[in-house]
Design a protein around this motif. Structure first.
Motif, PDB file in Angstrom:
ATOM      1  N   TRP A 141     -36.471  25.003 -54.222  1.00 25.65           N
ATOM      2  CA  TRP A 141     -35.977  26.370 -54.077  1.00 25.65           C
ATOM      3  C   TRP A 141     -34.964  26.707 -55.157  1.00 25.65           C
ATOM      4  N   ARG A 195     -36.076  33.729 -43.399  1.00 30.03           N
ATOM      5  CA  ARG A 195     -36.694  33.791 -44.711  1.00 30.03           C
ATOM      6  C   ARG A 195     -38.199  33.988 -44.530  1.00 30.03           C
ATOM      7  N   VAL A 250     -32.020  38.826 -50.236  1.00 33.49           N
ATOM      8  CA  VAL A 250     -31.924  37.830 -51.295  1.00 33.49           C
ATOM      9  C   VAL A 250     -33.328  37.275 -51.509  1.00 33.49           C
ATOM     10  N   TYR A 251     -33.771  37.288 -52.753  1.00 32.16           N
ATOM     11  CA  TYR A 251     -35.111  36.826 -53.103  1.00 32.16           C
ATOM     12  C   TYR A 251     -35.013  35.430 -53.712  1.00 32.16           C
ATOM     13  N   TYR A 252     -35.822  34.540 -53.172  1.00 35.03           N
ATOM     14  CA  TYR A 252     -35.803  33.144 -53.583  1.00 35.03           C
ATOM     15  C   TYR A 252     -37.125  32.749 -54.226  1.00 35.03           C
ATOM     16  N   GLY A 306     -31.500  31.995 -55.488  1.00 37.03           N
ATOM     17  CA  GLY A 306     -31.657  33.348 -54.983  1.00 37.03           C
ATOM     18  C   GLY A 306     -31.054  34.406 -55.883  1.00 37.03           C
ATOM     19  N   ARG A 358     -38.056  36.024 -49.339  1.00 36.44           N
ATOM     20  CA  ARG A 358     -36.837  36.831 -49.227  1.00 36.44           C
ATOM     21  C   ARG A 358     -36.200  36.631 -47.852  1.00 36.44           C
TER      22      ARG A 358
END
Length: 115
Positions: free
Chosen positions: A105, A45, A92-94, A108, A38
Motif C-alpha cells: 500500500w 476502505r 483518501v485514495y490509496y 494515500g 479510497r
C-alpha cells in the motif's frame, strides 16, 4: 523496501477532474495487479478500480463511466483519471500492488470535492 508513492490529490469543485499517479519502486511492476482504493471518514476502505498485469480492468459501480485506470509499465506508474467528480468522491485514495502473497500500500493522497 517496496515503495508506492501517490500524487495528484487536490481540492476541486464538483464536476471537475483530477489525475492521480502512483509510482512504484522495488517491485516487478509489470507482474502486479495495481489498484486504487479510497477511504472516506468513518467508512471502510473500498476498491475504486484495478488493472491486472494483462491490462484487464475492474471498476466499482460508483466509478464506472467517470474514472479510468491505466498503467505505464515502462515508468512503473499507475494512473487514475477521475472526471465529473462528486462530493461523495471525497476520500483518501490509496494505491495498491498485489500479486499472490504480496500486497503493498501507498501512504494515500487526499481528494476533496466541494459542492
Amino acid at each position: 523496501q517496496v515503495q508506492l508513492v501517490e500524487s495528484g490529490g487536490d481540492l476541486v469543485q464538483a464536476g471537475g477532474s483530477l489525475r492521480l499517479s502512483c509510482s512504484a519502486s522495488r517491485i516487478t511492476f509489470s507482474a502486479f495487479t495495481m489498484g486504487w482504493y479510497r477511504q472516506a471518514p468513518g467508512k471502510q476502505r473500498e476498491l475504486v478500480a484495478e488493472i491486472t498485469n494483462g491490462g484487464n480492468t475492474n471498476y466499482a459501480d460508483s466509478a464506472k463511466g467517470r474514472f479510468t485506470i491505466s498503467r505505464d509499465n515502462a515508468k512503473n506508474t499507475v494512473y487514475l483519471q477521475m472526471n465529473n467528480l462528486k462530493p461523495e468522491d471525497t476520500a483518501v485514495y490509496y494505491c495498491n500492488a498485489r500479486r499472490t502473497v504480496w500486497n503493498y500500500w501507498g501512504q494515500g493522497t487526499q481528494v476533496s470535492v466541494s459542492s
